[in-house]
Write an enzyme that holds these catalytic residues in place. Structure first.
Site, PDB file in Angstrom:
ATOM      1  N   GLU A  84      -2.011  -7.163  -1.889  1.00  0.00           N
ATOM      2  CA  GLU A  84      -1.496  -5.961  -2.559  1.00  0.00           C
ATOM      3  C   GLU A  84      -1.792  -5.902  -4.061  1.00  0.00           C
ATOM      4  O   GLU A  84      -2.065  -4.834  -4.604  1.00  0.00           O
ATOM      5  CB  GLU A  84      -0.001  -5.811  -2.283  1.00  0.00           C
ATOM      6  CG  GLU A  84       0.338  -5.608  -0.798  1.00  0.00           C
ATOM      7  CD  GLU A  84      -0.304  -4.377  -0.164  1.00  0.00           C
ATOM      8  OE1 GLU A  84      -0.754  -3.478  -0.896  1.00  0.00           O
ATOM      9  OE2 GLU A  84      -0.364  -4.332   1.086  1.00  0.00           O
ATOM     10  N   GLU A  94      -3.538   0.472   5.890  1.00  0.00           N
ATOM     11  CA  GLU A  94      -4.983   0.342   5.764  1.00  0.00           C
ATOM     12  C   GLU A  94      -5.700  -0.080   7.038  1.00  0.00           C
ATOM     13  O   GLU A  94      -6.542  -0.975   7.017  1.00  0.00           O
ATOM     14  CB  GLU A  94      -5.276  -0.653   4.641  1.00  0.00           C
ATOM     15  CG  GLU A  94      -4.868  -2.126   4.918  1.00  0.00           C
ATOM     16  CD  GLU A  94      -3.433  -2.484   4.553  1.00  0.00           C
ATOM     17  OE1 GLU A  94      -2.580  -1.581   4.544  1.00  0.00           O
ATOM     18  OE2 GLU A  94      -3.169  -3.670   4.276  1.00  0.00           O
ATOM     19  N   ASP A 126       8.640  -9.104   5.837  1.00  0.00           N
ATOM     20  CA  ASP A 126       8.936  -7.825   5.175  1.00  0.00           C
ATOM     21  C   ASP A 126       9.722  -8.031   3.879  1.00  0.00           C
ATOM     22  O   ASP A 126       9.686  -7.191   2.981  1.00  0.00           O
ATOM     23  CB  ASP A 126       9.738  -6.900   6.100  1.00  0.00           C
ATOM     24  CG  ASP A 126       8.881  -6.363   7.240  1.00  0.00           C
ATOM     25  OD1 ASP A 126       7.673  -6.672   7.262  1.00  0.00           O
ATOM     26  OD2 ASP A 126       9.425  -5.656   8.117  1.00  0.00           O
ATOM     27  N   TYR A 161       2.818  -6.238  -5.446  1.00  0.00           N
ATOM     28  CA  TYR A 161       2.000  -5.092  -5.857  1.00  0.00           C
ATOM     29  C   TYR A 161       1.765  -5.082  -7.368  1.00  0.00           C
ATOM     30  O   TYR A 161       0.629  -5.101  -7.830  1.00  0.00           O
ATOM     31  CB  TYR A 161       2.702  -3.782  -5.475  1.00  0.00           C
ATOM     32  CG  TYR A 161       2.706  -3.500  -3.996  1.00  0.00           C
ATOM     33  CD1 TYR A 161       3.645  -4.104  -3.155  1.00  0.00           C
ATOM     34  CD2 TYR A 161       1.791  -2.626  -3.420  1.00  0.00           C
ATOM     35  CE1 TYR A 161       3.662  -3.843  -1.790  1.00  0.00           C
ATOM     36  CE2 TYR A 161       1.798  -2.358  -2.049  1.00  0.00           C
ATOM     37  CZ  TYR A 161       2.741  -2.963  -1.241  1.00  0.00           C
ATOM     38  OH  TYR A 161       2.745  -2.712   0.100  1.00  0.00           O
ATOM     39  N   HIS A 164      -8.008  -1.346   0.093  1.00  0.00           N
ATOM     40  CA  HIS A 164      -7.776  -2.450   1.039  1.00  0.00           C
ATOM     41  C   HIS A 164      -9.022  -2.751   1.886  1.00  0.00           C
ATOM     42  O   HIS A 164      -9.109  -3.838   2.478  1.00  0.00           O
ATOM     43  CB  HIS A 164      -6.621  -2.126   1.984  1.00  0.00           C
ATOM     44  CG  HIS A 164      -5.258  -2.488   1.459  1.00  0.00           C
ATOM     45  ND1 HIS A 164      -4.948  -3.754   1.036  1.00  0.00           N
ATOM     46  CD2 HIS A 164      -4.122  -1.750   1.314  1.00  0.00           C
ATOM     47  CE1 HIS A 164      -3.663  -3.779   0.651  1.00  0.00           C
ATOM     48  NE2 HIS A 164      -3.148  -2.568   0.810  1.00  0.00           N
ATOM     49  N   HIS A 221      -5.447   3.675  -2.710  1.00  0.00           N
ATOM     50  CA  HIS A 221      -4.857   2.361  -2.424  1.00  0.00           C
ATOM     51  C   HIS A 221      -5.308   1.853  -1.048  1.00  0.00           C
ATOM     52  O   HIS A 221      -5.803   0.731  -0.922  1.00  0.00           O
ATOM     53  CB  HIS A 221      -3.328   2.460  -2.496  1.00  0.00           C
ATOM     54  CG  HIS A 221      -2.620   1.190  -2.162  1.00  0.00           C
ATOM     55  ND1 HIS A 221      -2.179   0.317  -3.130  1.00  0.00           N
ATOM     56  CD2 HIS A 221      -2.290   0.634  -0.973  1.00  0.00           C
ATOM     57  CE1 HIS A 221      -1.611  -0.723  -2.542  1.00  0.00           C
ATOM     58  NE2 HIS A 221      -1.652  -0.546  -1.231  1.00  0.00           N
ATOM     59  N   GLU A 222      -5.153   2.687  -0.035  1.00  0.00           N
ATOM     60  CA  GLU A 222      -5.514   2.241   1.324  1.00  0.00           C
ATOM     61  C   GLU A 222      -7.014   2.013   1.434  1.00  0.00           C
ATOM     62  O   GLU A 222      -7.459   1.069   2.096  1.00  0.00           O
ATOM     63  CB  GLU A 222      -5.015   3.233   2.376  1.00  0.00           C
ATOM     64  CG  GLU A 222      -3.519   3.561   2.336  1.00  0.00           C
ATOM     65  CD  GLU A 222      -2.606   2.340   2.226  1.00  0.00           C
ATOM     66  OE1 GLU A 222      -3.003   1.248   2.677  1.00  0.00           O
ATOM     67  OE2 GLU A 222      -1.493   2.475   1.670  1.00  0.00           O
TER      68      GLU A 222
HETATM   69  N1  BES Z   1      -0.247  -2.552   3.803  1.00  0.00           N
HETATM   70  C1  BES Z   1       0.705  -1.766   3.104  1.00  0.00           C
HETATM   71  C2  BES Z   1       1.895  -1.372   3.956  1.00  0.00           C
HETATM   72  C3  BES Z   1       2.673  -2.527   4.541  1.00  0.00           C
HETATM   73  C4  BES Z   1       2.886  -3.705   3.841  1.00  0.00           C
HETATM   74  C5  BES Z   1       3.235  -2.409   5.793  1.00  0.00           C
HETATM   75  C6  BES Z   1       3.603  -4.748   4.412  1.00  0.00           C
HETATM   76  C7  BES Z   1       3.956  -3.446   6.364  1.00  0.00           C
HETATM   77  C8  BES Z   1       4.139  -4.618   5.660  1.00  0.00           C
HETATM   78  C9  BES Z   1       0.060  -0.509   2.513  1.00  0.00           C
HETATM   79  O1  BES Z   1      -1.213  -0.721   2.014  1.00  0.00           O
HETATM   80  C10 BES Z   1       0.887  -0.074   1.347  1.00  0.00           C
HETATM   81  O2  BES Z   1       0.949  -0.809   0.403  1.00  0.00           O
HETATM   82  N2  BES Z   1       1.520   1.095   1.436  1.00  0.00           N
HETATM   83  C11 BES Z   1       2.340   1.643   0.381  1.00  0.00           C
HETATM   84  C12 BES Z   1       1.592   2.647  -0.436  1.00  0.00           C
HETATM   85  C13 BES Z   1       1.010   2.155  -1.701  1.00  0.00           C
HETATM   86  C14 BES Z   1       0.398   3.304  -2.491  1.00  0.00           C
HETATM   87  C15 BES Z   1       1.930   1.353  -2.571  1.00  0.00           C
HETATM   88  C16 BES Z   1       3.499   2.394   1.015  1.00  0.00           C
HETATM   89  O3  BES Z   1       3.498   2.544   2.235  1.00  0.00           O
HETATM   90  O4  BES Z   1       4.375   2.846   0.297  1.00  0.00           O
HETATM   91 ZN    ZN Z   2      -1.232  -1.864   0.222  1.00  0.00          ZN
END
Ligand code: BES
Ligand code: ZN
Length: 566
Positions: free
Chosen positions: A309, A262, A368, A376, A290, A286-287
């Site tokens: 999330e 995002e 991470d 989520y 954010h 989703h993005e």
């Molecule tokens: N911000 C996250 C991606 C992220 C989280 C990167 C933590 C590094 C550390 C992004 O918004 C996200 O949640 N992406 C998901 C997609 C979503 C539809 C669940 C993904 O990349 O799978």
């Molecule tokens: Zn996200």
């Protein structure tokens, strides 16, 4: 804007000296895979008694000075495997600006340098960043904590013929000198710093939305995201005006490790959502969500990650409901519940039950590790509980007020609890039970009483599954009007062991061997691997070789390690 508690993933001491603005001048060099840059940080008023502490990781520091040219002393502390190196710079009461000239390492974790071969066009190199959670420090020395906000300006020089984009105001066409200026006037946090450089084209969707992609991908991408403006407008009717001016999406080369990121004004997206049938666009919702939950109101530390999330999955689901109806949204929510239950079981089996609480304890660990379905989907179902218990109307008013009251600020879980309790009490005379917060936020697992999504579409799929178990055959008529989501539900609920004939028949009816839909390929691959269905192996191999999205790679390699051949 200041957090009072120490962020366990940052060396910075923002309580003592805090940055407010960044001027970044950079030169991107593909030959050496480095960025040579100067970061000039403006400081908030301070009395000069404490040094400025920045986070760095693998940076070669050439020179540090104060204000326009005043020399100073500084120290790069010992390397910490998780956090990198603190850069401690001595300042005095008159220091308004601290400047650092540096070069990034070719191994910088946030930077992915692609050869032309790794792009769609195969002619030009490509660079993109991924700063979340604590990798911004590997390309910009910064107070790398989600509790510290700043505005920024940047001037970036790249090889001629390439376009540069950031999480800021962006150009729409290539500059012949390869020189680009950026401005981000709203305060953001460091994990939202982003840069992409490559042979990139732009096409508008509406006056304020558009799509960037490699020229050979742009038409497909624009078609896939045709509803972009509708998504932004729908979110505005729910939660108020879009706060970041423009909303664009860039489709990156396939090695991008996430589904989406995002970055403010410019969502970074994987090409694996270009399914050709618009069935995977909830990721864009989703993005986009954010833009409110995460970018406007930000988790103060990674232990509060669910605030980013969980709220975002909630808003995402509401956007999808507004655009495509309740049935559609309930399919998404049902898949989310399946994922959540599987994740809780897995974390428990791995001895990581503590990670099933919404409020995490990631001190001393990589943030991470907190990126699981707990933040989520447990987060989502927690918020949905308020909606189900006291009404959507009341919850919507709360959400509007929540975004409004905390805009451009970073908050922790405790602040959320206080705010929602106060809001329901003051506006509705409702005393929210303490137990509700305790059992969702500070207790492991899923509370016995929790929302249960109901999907009639999935009930139909389950009926087909039941008939198939008896008759042993699946026909095209059974699945005549199934979308990606119904197929996912079907595949996920197949029995563990299938015969070669059954596998072949389902494959044929579903057209899995010919689909370009990454979600279907990944779900079916799990079944194929478990059942040694070799017909699908070539497809799995090519998918693995051509995809960098962590979610797919993790689940497929994990599944392979469960088999002897794997
Ligand atoms: N911000 C996250 C991606 C992220 C989280 C990167 C933590 C590094 C550390 C992004 O918004 C996200 O949640 N992406 C998901 C997609 C979503 C539809 C669940 C993904 O990349 O799978
Ligand atoms: Zn996200």
């Amino acid at each position: 804007m200041t957090t009072t508690h120490q962020d366990p993933h940052s060396f910075a001491r923002p309580q003592q000296v805090r940055v407010t603005h960044l001027d970044w001048t950079a030169n991107v060099d593909f030959a050496s895979r480095t960025i040579k840059a100067t970061a000039a940080w403006t400081l908030a008023s301070h009395n000069g008694s404490a040094p400025l502490v920045l986070d760095t990781r693998g940076l070669h520091i050439h020179k540090v000075w104060l204000n326009d040219s005043e020399g100073t002393t500084y120290k790069l502390a010992d390397f910490h495997p998780l956090m990198g190196q603190a850069l401690v710079i001595d300042v005095n009461a008159d220091t308004a600006k601290v400047c650092i000239e540096y070069t990034t390492s070719p191994e910088a974790e946030a930077l992915q340098w692609l050869t032309p071969q790794q792009t769609f066009g195969k002619e030009h190199p490509f660079l993109f960043t991924q700063s979340q959670a604590i990798l911004a420090r590997s390309w910009i020395p910064c107070q790398d904590s989600p509790g510290v906000r700043f505005t920024y300006d940047a001037e970036v020089t790249v090889p001629t013929g390439l376009l540069a984009l950031m999480s800021a105001s962006n150009p729409q066409r290539i500059d012949e000198n390869g020189c680009y200026c950026f401005e981000m006037k709203q305060p953001i946090v460091s994990y939202l710093l982003a840069l992409a450089v490559g042979d990139i084209a732009f096409q508008k969707i509406s006056g304020r939305t558009g799509v960037y992609a490699e020229p050979g991908m742009i038409d497909q991408a624009v078609w896939e995201f045709a509803d972009l403006e509708k998504m932004v407008s729908a979110t505005e009717t729910l939660y108020g005006p879009y706060p970041w001016h423009r909303y664009d999406v860039i489709v990156l080369p396939p090695s991008f490790p996430f589904g989406g990121m995002e970055n403010p004004r410019l969502t970074f997206a994987t090409p694996t959502i270009i399914a050709g049938d618009r069935s995977l666009t909830s990721l864009i919702a989703h993005e986009l969500a954010h833009s409110w939950s995460g970018n406007l109101v930000t988790n103060a530390t990674w232990n509060d990650f669910w605030l980013n999330e969980g709220f975002t999955v909630y808003v995402e689901t509401r956007i999808m409901e507004k655009l495509y109806g309740k049935q559609y949204a309930e399919m998404l929510a049902s898949l989310n519940m399946q994922d959540l239950l599987a994740t809780i079981a897995e974390l428990e089996a791995d001895g990581k039950s503590a990670d099933t609480k919404l409020k995490l304890k990631l001190d001393g660990r990589n943030p991470d590790e907190g990126v699981t379905d707990i933040a989520y989907n447990k987060g989502y179902f927690f918020l949905r509980t308020f909606e189900e218990d006291y009404g959507r109307d009341k919850f919507d008013k709360f959400l509007q007020a929540y975004f409004d009251a905390h805009q451009f600020r970073s908050i922790n879980t405790e602040t959320f609890v206080q705010f929602i309790s106060g809001f329901y009490q003051a506006n509705y005379g409702i005393q929210l039970p303490t137990q509700l917060f305790n059992e969702w936020i500070f207790t492991e697992g899923l509370p016995a009483r929790h929302p249960k999504p109901v999907s009639s579409n999935f009930a139909d799929v389950e009926e087909v599954l039941m008939r198939w178990r008896i008759s042993g055959t699946l026909t095209r008529a059974d699945a005549a009007d199934w979308s990606t989501h119904e197929w996912l539900h079907f595949i996920r609920n197949l029995p563990e062991s299938l015969t070669p004939q059954q596998l072949r028949e389902i494959d044929t009816v579903g057209g899995f061997s010919h689909t370009g839909n990454a979600e279907i390929i990944a779900a079916w691959a799990l079944v194929a691997i478990a059942n040694k269905y070799t017909d699908f192996y070539p497809r799995i191999e090519s998918f693995l070789v051509h995809t960098g999205r962590r979610k797919f790679l993790m689940s497929l390699y994990q599944q392979m390690t469960k088999t002897r051949e794997g």
